[in-house]
Design a protein around this motif. Sequence first.
Motif, PDB file in Angstrom:
ATOM      1  N   ASP A  12      43.679  58.960  48.681  1.00  0.00           N
ATOM      2  CA  ASP A  12      44.416  57.739  47.689  1.00  0.00           C
ATOM      3  C   ASP A  12      43.332  56.557  48.308  1.00  0.00           C
ATOM      4  O   ASP A  12      43.330  55.390  47.573  1.00  0.00           O
ATOM      5  N   PHE A  13      42.271  56.792  49.329  1.00  0.00           N
ATOM      6  CA  PHE A  13      41.334  55.593  49.525  1.00  0.00           C
ATOM      7  C   PHE A  13      40.794  55.154  48.216  1.00  0.00           C
ATOM      8  O   PHE A  13      39.768  53.887  47.996  1.00  0.00           O
ATOM      9  N   GLY A  62      41.132  55.626  45.620  1.00  0.00           N
ATOM     10  CA  GLY A  62      42.069  54.871  43.964  1.00  0.00           C
ATOM     11  C   GLY A  62      41.660  53.823  44.476  1.00  0.00           C
ATOM     12  O   GLY A  62      42.032  52.614  43.816  1.00  0.00           O
ATOM     13  N   ALA A  63      42.308  52.882  45.940  1.00  0.00           N
ATOM     14  CA  ALA A  63      42.526  51.711  46.313  1.00  0.00           C
ATOM     15  C   ALA A  63      41.241  51.431  46.837  1.00  0.00           C
ATOM     16  O   ALA A  63      40.414  50.355  45.874  1.00  0.00           O
ATOM     17  N   LEU A  64      39.844  51.220  46.357  1.00  0.00           N
ATOM     18  CA  LEU A  64      38.160  51.216  46.504  1.00  0.00           C
ATOM     19  C   LEU A  64      38.687  50.581  44.654  1.00  0.00           C
ATOM     20  O   LEU A  64      37.840  49.106  45.141  1.00  0.00           O
ATOM     21  N   SER A  65      39.318  51.318  43.535  1.00  0.00           N
ATOM     22  CA  SER A  65      39.142  50.628  42.339  1.00  0.00           C
ATOM     23  C   SER A  65      40.041  49.668  42.242  1.00  0.00           C
ATOM     24  O   SER A  65      39.646  48.970  41.358  1.00  0.00           O
ATOM     25  N   ALA A  66      41.088  49.440  43.113  1.00  0.00           N
ATOM     26  CA  ALA A  66      42.111  48.898  43.326  1.00  0.00           C
ATOM     27  C   ALA A  66      41.519  47.351  43.392  1.00  0.00           C
ATOM     28  O   ALA A  66      41.903  46.348  43.928  1.00  0.00           O
ATOM     29  N   LYS A  67      40.242  47.251  44.696  1.00  0.00           N
ATOM     30  CA  LYS A  67      40.191  45.958  45.236  1.00  0.00           C
ATOM     31  C   LYS A  67      39.269  45.554  44.120  1.00  0.00           C
ATOM     32  O   LYS A  67      38.654  44.304  44.271  1.00  0.00           O
ATOM     33  N   GLY A  68      39.062  46.268  42.585  1.00  0.00           N
ATOM     34  CA  GLY A  68      37.710  45.805  41.643  1.00  0.00           C
ATOM     35  C   GLY A  68      36.203  46.032  42.341  1.00  0.00           C
ATOM     36  O   GLY A  68      34.781  45.736  41.249  1.00  0.00           O
ATOM     37  N   LEU A  69      35.843  47.084  43.133  1.00  0.00           N
ATOM     38  CA  LEU A  69      34.655  47.784  43.139  1.00  0.00           C
ATOM     39  C   LEU A  69      34.500  48.370  42.073  1.00  0.00           C
ATOM     40  O   LEU A  69      35.576  48.984  41.416  1.00  0.00           O
ATOM     41  N   THR A  70      32.848  47.777  41.411  1.00  0.00           N
ATOM     42  CA  THR A  70      32.458  49.064  40.680  1.00  0.00           C
ATOM     43  C   THR A  70      32.119  50.406  41.164  1.00  0.00           C
ATOM     44  O   THR A  70      32.099  50.587  41.851  1.00  0.00           O
ATOM     45  N   ARG A  88      28.832  55.013  47.015  1.00  0.00           N
ATOM     46  CA  ARG A  88      27.808  54.665  48.365  1.00  0.00           C
ATOM     47  C   ARG A  88      29.313  54.737  49.191  1.00  0.00           C
ATOM     48  O   ARG A  88      29.461  55.665  50.380  1.00  0.00           O
ATOM     49  N   HIS A  89      31.041  54.559  49.074  1.00  0.00           N
ATOM     50  CA  HIS A  89      31.690  54.551  49.707  1.00  0.00           C
ATOM     51  C   HIS A  89      32.305  56.217  50.079  1.00  0.00           C
ATOM     52  O   HIS A  89      32.021  56.982  51.010  1.00  0.00           O
ATOM     53  N   ASN A 121      31.385  58.832  53.102  1.00  0.00           N
ATOM     54  CA  ASN A 121      32.564  60.092  53.464  1.00  0.00           C
ATOM     55  C   ASN A 121      32.372  61.536  53.837  1.00  0.00           C
ATOM     56  O   ASN A 121      32.508  62.022  54.869  1.00  0.00           O
TER      57      ASN A 121
END
Lengths: 335, 312
Positions: free
Chosen positions: B211-212, B214-222, B228-229, B233
């Motif tokens: 899930d995280f 999707g949450a990274l995109s939800a933060k607006g990360l490109t 990188r995340h 991981n």
Amino acid sequence: MPDIGLAATTTDTPVLQVDDLTVRFKRRNTDVAAVNGASFALRRGETLTILGESGSGKSVSLKALMGLLPGYAQVHGKIWLDGREILGLPAAELAKLRGGAISMIFQEPMAALDPVYTIGEQIAETIVQHEGVDRRTAMQRALGLLERVKIPSPERRLKNYPHEMSGGMRQRAMIALALACSPSVLLADEPTTALDVTVQIQVLLLLRQLQQELGMAIVFVTHDVGVAAEISDRIAVMYAGRFVESGTTREIMRHPQHPYTQGLLASTVHGAMRGSKLETIPGTPPNLASLPPGCAFAPRCRYTRDACRTGDVPVITSPTGAMVRCVRATETVPA
Amino acid sequence: MLVFALRRLLQAIPILLGVSLVVFGLVHLAPGNPIDMLMPPEASPEIVAQMKAAYGFDKPLYVQYLLWLMRALHGDFGLSVFNATPVWGQLVTALENTFILAILGAALGFALGIVTGLIAALYHGRWPDKLASAIATAGVSLPHYWCAIVLVLACAVLHDWLPAQGMGDDSLPIWQRLDFLVLPVVTLSLIPMGVIGRLVRATVLDILGQDFVGALSAKGLTRWPVLRHIIKNAAPPVLALMGLQFGYLLGGSILVETVFNWPGSGNLLNLAIFRRDIPVLQATILVLATFFVLLNLLVDIAQAAIDPRIRR
Ligand SMILES: Nc1ncnc2c1ncn2[C@@H]1O[C@H](COP(=O)(O)OP(=O)(O)OP(=O)(O)O)[C@@H](O)[C@H]1O
Ligand SMILES: [Mg+2]
């Protein structure tokens, strides 16, 4: 608007307006109609709760608003954010809005945070991405945000990894993250479902308070009638990807019109406290891959008649803006 | 973190002692006394006794072990039974030669593996995934020596592109003989490429399903910050496998070093076995095992530095 109901009643323009949103997941051998024409409008400082059972399409609706659905999802309709159409924007434009003007908090804060970055890094990263400030400044801002969501000893928590925090603390951190760039719309997907009841109330109160301070609009998703009554200004009840009834919290809680809403209220301790006994709605939600024509709730409804199973279900809107989608409503609701 | 590193370092000591015991025991694995096997059958008992005393075989076993270990710690593994030159010198030369191959083979294999694995995962189910996965499967399943022979045929026999034997004129510095490295390095990189490629693909796919992301995109990360995340991981399990693979390469591939006539540790080990040269065998195994343990130690520490949940 074809699907009337939740139009804003005052003259000021809504921050978020959604018009006839539909989402279909169409793949080789499946065709799931997850959202089937949802419309609503939301003003600054307002909280709309989408209430519905598991699988009714609540999360899919929110993801559609964020543009987070997988590529094979077919999304139609119109979405305006601060007066700007955002459905179908190019990815780079959308990325600027996400976490900026519109942001989201999730049901499971543990799953929504990256396990190998500290809370501080994750908040600061969002700020750097959106505002281009340097990391030091972003970290300072992150610290301020942790204070704002009332996390004790925020300096220390800034350096914590998600697994080093309690569930309630993580959800507070998630809220801080979502608020990092002062969104005008906050989407909250069952943000308290995974928490203990006492923590749940603290987080709800925190959200209310932050909303009053920051004036953002909130779309709150839950299946819990009690939570909905606690937090919302208005409630929209979702069944099989459609709003079957909407209105002010008071209208919905006091005088539910749709048999499904009535069933939902009767099936929770909160609704049943008013004298009636606790009941459950018989049957199960319909299969979204093969929705019947007419009213999707008809197979479970105790008032079903022939008209329910054929053709379009009438939508009745009252002068106060309350909406109900039911054949019976033509008789029960004074037009 | 420092505490974790120190604790891991301390834990490595008993492992290394265990290894040294096993290696020491090798001498006594073969039936009979090692000296009896070395001496011609007609040697007089006096000479045999003299030899035993010279090699220390007359003392109790634990004394022999301690003496051997003390000397080994100083890099003194005695003389080769085959040609009476110091074991240490032979070993250092062989290890250097293998080290060059291992470093380059690992670098090439890991780089290719990471890139193909990432591409496969990010294009899951589409043609780049199928192509990358086919390459990875070929890398792990084609036999080493077969690839080596095909490469030699293609590049050295049919065409005169590259040398296929040995290390060239060793009076020249290594960077003037790089052409000798190409074929063995390419051959050695195949397995690490395939193994790492498959692990990277599986790990990244697993992370993409969490899930995280999707949450990274939800933060607006490109795209790149999200990547990188994902890489951070995916790093711990991939690093662990890289450590193992590099360890195997350090051991030297007997087959590859034989085909390319490369004077490395695999070759040395091979010769020592055939010549029953026990001091060389002992020294090679002990040094390689030590490398292996230290390498894993480094990997453990790197993993813990990346993923805080591992530090315990
Ligand atoms: N990526 C997808 N592909 C295909 N179908 C999907 C996908 N995501 C969701 N669905 C389907 O859409 C429907 C609505 O799902 P959704 O997650 O919105 O439910 P929900 O109302 O949020 O329920 P819950 O309370 O359990 O979270 C479900 O039937 C689900 O199976
Ligand atoms: Mg959901």
